[in-house]
Design an enzyme around this catalytic site. Structure first.
Site, short mmCIF file in Angstrom:
data_model
loop_
_atom_site.label_atom_id
_atom_site.label_comp_id
_atom_site.label_asym_id
_atom_site.label_seq_id
_atom_site.Cartn_x
_atom_site.Cartn_y
_atom_site.Cartn_z
N ALA A 259 0.96 -1.07 -0.10
CA ALA A 259 -0.21 -0.50 0.58
C ALA A 259 1.46 1.35 -0.02
O ALA A 259 2.12 1.57 0.22
CB ALA A 259 -1.43 0.08 1.19
N MET A 260 0.58 2.04 -0.64
CA MET A 260 1.09 3.29 -0.32
C MET A 260 0.81 4.44 0.25
O MET A 260 -0.80 4.79 0.46
CB MET A 260 1.60 3.89 -1.82
N GLU A 261 0.38 5.67 1.35
CA GLU A 261 0.43 6.50 2.36
C GLU A 261 0.53 8.06 1.35
O GLU A 261 -0.10 9.03 2.25
CB GLU A 261 1.16 7.16 3.48
N GLU A 295 -0.63 2.68 7.07
CA GLU A 295 -1.01 3.47 6.46
C GLU A 295 -1.20 5.28 7.01
O GLU A 295 -1.17 6.25 6.71
CB GLU A 295 -1.37 3.26 4.72
N HIS A 298 0.56 6.90 8.63
CA HIS A 298 2.26 7.67 8.28
C HIS A 298 1.26 9.21 7.91
O HIS A 298 2.24 9.62 7.38
CB HIS A 298 2.05 6.99 6.73
N GLU A 317 9.23 4.95 7.74
CA GLU A 317 9.42 3.34 8.29
C GLU A 317 9.16 2.71 9.44
O GLU A 317 8.21 2.03 9.75
CB GLU A 317 9.99 2.69 6.70
#
Length: 856
Positions: A259-261, A295, A298, A317
């Site tokens: 996934a990407m935040e 996510e 973040h 991270e």
């Protein structure tokens, strides 16, 4: 490859950007092969870089249509990595850069930048994907607010921040919070929303949407619940409130990572969003909860405060992994979560630390930054945060985090800034602690004991093996959590944290009536390997009496490793100490079922290979498989009755729920079924498969049948039932490879790659088959080397299409130096073949070269 493609970037060469960005406006006119991107970027000179400097903008695979500065057209010729505007062409002070470029999302198979996934436009810009969208200083220390206009006839048009205007064929978004380009996101497609709302602690309503393809909207309930739990937890535990009016998640099938935040618009691999009891296992539900939380967290640890450069990746991270681990511990069983985290750390990061890919938590150089999204940066980075919290205490940890958020909000920070916050908040000198960030390798901690006149003394010695570029390492700060037990099992010293700072250091405990049994490294208080000679009887004692759940489990696991080691090296029979200890665990109803499941599980084949290598022995994968199968059968025979009782008793009545209680019971039931299947030839497993009402029990029963070489009718039935569910079919592919007999695995995998549903350009499906090879340890390391050749063939094929996935999957070869000369030679030959491939990507070339460097 050219030398430029392999250029090494060094932390010591960092220089602040010559120009900062005040604001970015982007307009996208979407078309599959000819998307036009217009940018208006307000630049100002950086006061930290006085003087006049060229304007350097990153850009790759872009067709430049036009470029102006303050309306004056420029005649520019981009190079392979971007373009340069000479300082003499730049006005004094600030200026407006305007450019138009053309890109082709449909042909962007690398899934980096703007690409298409089954008709949907989506982006992935971390780490350096934004440069494939437009020309820009694509580095994390350049932060700016973004305004985005998307023009398309697709019904859903999304970007970062909050929506400001929309109409037929367009939508506009504005993100007021300064962000680096790697957090930019855009999605456009035929999507439907699963919508809910969250009210922050200050009373502000936030609209929550999970966007999916039509037909998947009924699979979002659990992910939405996890998001709301994470938002509430972050307010309660860290005082962090969400800062926009809307929070969007999009599920995408084609995605290189989990996934990407992206600020306000998280993009997820669909496997970490979509779940129903019938299609997702308990492990799937737990991962969804963790990754959704990760996510979201973040938003503060990564977005509001980001990293100055990619060498500081662990700052966002490592901290965010630690936070998601805390969250999952609070949502589920803290003891079981700690065991799971350490198993992951040892399986992935310890092997990384002990092999050719070793690097510090904060690396000091790289060729391709995508190769440093590693277990060392993530999992070991989280362990470093945990040690820091353990050393300063809960109150000072919270005090330091409050200061961190207040001091660095809106900034791109460094590890030095992070540690300074703790020094200022607590008064501690963390100079020595910083070595956890700068020194590679896993410290080895050895223990000597002394007992005299009521005084018990533990003397610890620490040493970290040499790693490339770091032949000698000074001692680190190591928090060692210790407890002491009387011979009758009573605890005479509750958990106490000893702070080790020297190469050798002693700690004494006075006033004891009898020599105690030590429980060392409780809760796995530091990511080290512990060398201490103990007897099977002492380990059985700790398994029975230790009050620390982690060390209780660790004692049983150490017992199992001792037994397996003797079986592998000496052909010994399993001793009664281990079998009787397991019987006690199986019958102890006071223990959490999930804990009992882990305690009854044997060490994996790969774990045993690494254990034997660490002891100076050359692992034989076939011998490990034989010994492990033999021990499993012996355990099944010895525990036949209690295992049968467990399998019956742990059947959870009523509707399925993915909570910790139900998941623990199912885990214990499946562990019992795995053993019993070796005795009843699959009778119970077939019945469970036929009657299963959830994926956990159905898939678990199928795995048991395949393990004993049975289950063909069930495998076919499973495929017919789930042929239309892409995520379930990924499980079908994977399970066959993992459970295949070692001498049949390669042939089966090759057959699966010819299956009509095998789309090798989809990362999830590629990983389902080729990524599963290394999960079958004896099959992957079969003496004929066929699996090595098969994986290398596919990595070479995948690399021009998706270099990130190819590079990450090449790590299956990273432990090659552990094995015998024949296997080493075969793996080296495949790595050399990969490296000699014309046109090899920077991603895969760096990984192959580093792994080959292990043997000189």
């Amino acid at each position: 490859m050219t030398d430029a493609s392999q250029e090494t970037v060094h932390l010591s060469d960092y220089a602040a950007p010559a120009h900062l960005v005040e604001h970015v406006s982007l307009t996208f006119r979407l078309a599959p092969r000819a998307t036009r991107v217009t940018s208006e970027i307000r630049f100002v000179p950086n006061p930290a870089r006085p003087g006049r400097h060229d304007l350097r903008l990153d850009g790759e695979q872009l067709r430049l249509i036009s470029a102006t500065i303050d309306g004056v057209a420029l005649d520019l010729t981009p190079d392979d990595r971007g373009l340069t505007v000479p300082a003499a062409w730049l006005p004094e002070g600030g200026f407006l850069w305007q450019a138009e470029v053309e890109i082709s999302p449909e042909t962007n198979t690398a899934l980096e930048g703007l690409y298409m996934s089954k008709g949907m436009y989506c982006t992935q810009c971390e780490a350096e994907g934004f440069r494939k969208i437009t020309f820009y200083p694509d580095r994390p220390d350049v932060m700016a607010p973004f305004t985005v206009r998307i023009e398309s006839d697709l019904p859903v048009l999304l970007s970062n921040g909050d929506p400001t205007e929309a109409g037929p064929g367009f939508a506009e978004w504005h993100d007021p919070w300064p962000k680096p380009s790697y957090l930019f996101a855009l999605v456009a497609g035929e999507l439907v929303a699963h919508t809910d709302f969250f009210r922050t602690r200050s009373g502000r309503p936030v609209e929550l949407n999970i966007w999916v393809r039509r037909g998947d909207e009924g699979k979002c309930d659990y992910a939405m619940g996890a998001l709301k739990r994470a938002m509430k937890w972050d307010e309660d535990t860290y005082g962090r409130e969400y800062d926009l009016d809307i929070f969007n998640i999009v599920a995408v099938d084609d995605f290189n990572m989990g996934a990407m935040e992206n600020k306000g618009l998280n993009i997820f691999n669909s496997r970490y969003v979509l779940a129903l009891p019938e299609t997702a296992t308990d492990d799937d539900f737990a991962r969804i909860e963790t990754i959704i939380a990760h996510e979201y967290f973040h938003n503060w640890t990564g977005n509001r405060i980001t990293c100055r450069d990619w060498f500081q990746l662990c700052l966002k991270e490592g901290l965010t992994v630690f936070r998601d681990q805390q969250f999952s511990s609070d949502m589920r069983s803290a003891a079981v979560k700690r065991i799971e985290d350490v198993l992951t750390l040892r399986a992935r990061q310890f092997r990384e630390d002990g092999g050719p890919l070793t690097h510090p938590v904060r690396p000091d150089h790289y060729v391709e930054i995508n190769n440093f999204y590693t277990a060392t940066v993530y999992e070991k980075g989280a362990e470093v945060i945990g040690m820091l919290k353990r050393l300063v205490g809960d109150d000072d940890y919270r005090k330091a985090l409050d200061l961190y958020f207040a001091r660095h909000d809106g900034q791109a920070a460094t590890i030095e800034a992070w540690l300074t916050v703790f020094e200022d908040a607590t008064g501690r000198d963390l100079t020595q602690f910083k070595r956890w960030y700068t020194d590679a390798g896993t410290p080895r901690l050895s223990v000597a004991e002394d007992w005299a006149d009521g005084r018990y003394t533990l003397t610890f010695t620490q040493a970290t093996p040499p790693t490339p570029g770091q032949p000698e390492k000074p001692p680190r700060v190591i928090p060692i959590a210790v407890g002491l037990l009387n011979p009758n099992g009573d605890e005479v010293l509750p958990t106490t944290v000893l702070e080790m700072t020297e190469a050798t250091q002693s700690f004494s405990f006075d006033g004891l009536a009898s020599r105690p049994v030590p429980s060392i490294l409780r809760d796995f208080s530091a990511p080290v390997t512990l060398d201490r000679a103990t007897t099977p009887e002492e380990r059985a004692f700790l398994l029975a009496h230790d009050t620390d759940p982690f060390n209780k489990w660790e004692a049983g696991r150490s017992l199992a490793k001792d037994v397996l080691t003797r079986m592998i090296t000496d052909n010994a029979a399993p001793g009664p100490a281990y079998l009787d200890a397991l019987a006690r665990v199986a019958r102890d109803e006071s223990l959490d079922p999930a804990f009992r499941a882990y305690a009854l599980r044997l060490p994996s084949e790969d774990d045993m290979a690494q254990t034997l290598h660490a002891a100076g022995r050359t692992p034989d994968p076939a011998a490990i498989r034989t010994a492990r199968d033999r021990l499993a059968t012996t355990v099944a025979e010895h525990l036949r009755d209690p295992l049968a009782s467990l399998h019956a008793a742990m059947a959870v009545p009523g509707p399925y729920t993915p909570d910790a209680r139900g998941a623990g019971a199912r885990a214990l039931r499946l562990q019992a079924l795995g053993y019993l299947t070796r005795l009843d030839h699959g009778t119970r497993a077939r019945k469970q498969f036929a009657e299963a009402t959830n994926m956990t029990e159905q898939l678990g029963a199928l795995g048991c049948l395949l393990m004993i070489g049975a289950g063909e009718p069930e495998l076919a039935s499973f495929a017919r039932q789930w042929a239309q569910d892409r995520l379930v079919m990924d499980k079908w592919f994977t399970l066959q490879v993992i459970e295949a007999a070692p001498d049949r695995m390669v042939a089966l995998a090759e057959e699966l790659t010819r299956h009509p549903e095998f789309d090798w350009k989809t990362p999830n499906r590629f990983r389902a088959v080729l990524g599963a090879l290394a999960g079958n340890h004896a099959g992957f390391h079969h003496a004929d080397g066929a699996a090595y050749r098969l994986l290398a063939d596919w990595l070479i094929r995948l690399d021009p299409v998706n270099p990130q996935t190819a590079a990450r999957m090449s790590t299956a070869f990273e432990t090659w130096a552990c094995y015998d000369a024949d296997r080493q030679g075969m793996i080296r030959a495949e790595l050399s073949r990969i490296l000699a491939t014309p046109g090899l990507s920077r991603d895969l070339a760096e990984m192959a070269a580093r792994m080959l460097g292990a043997g000189g």
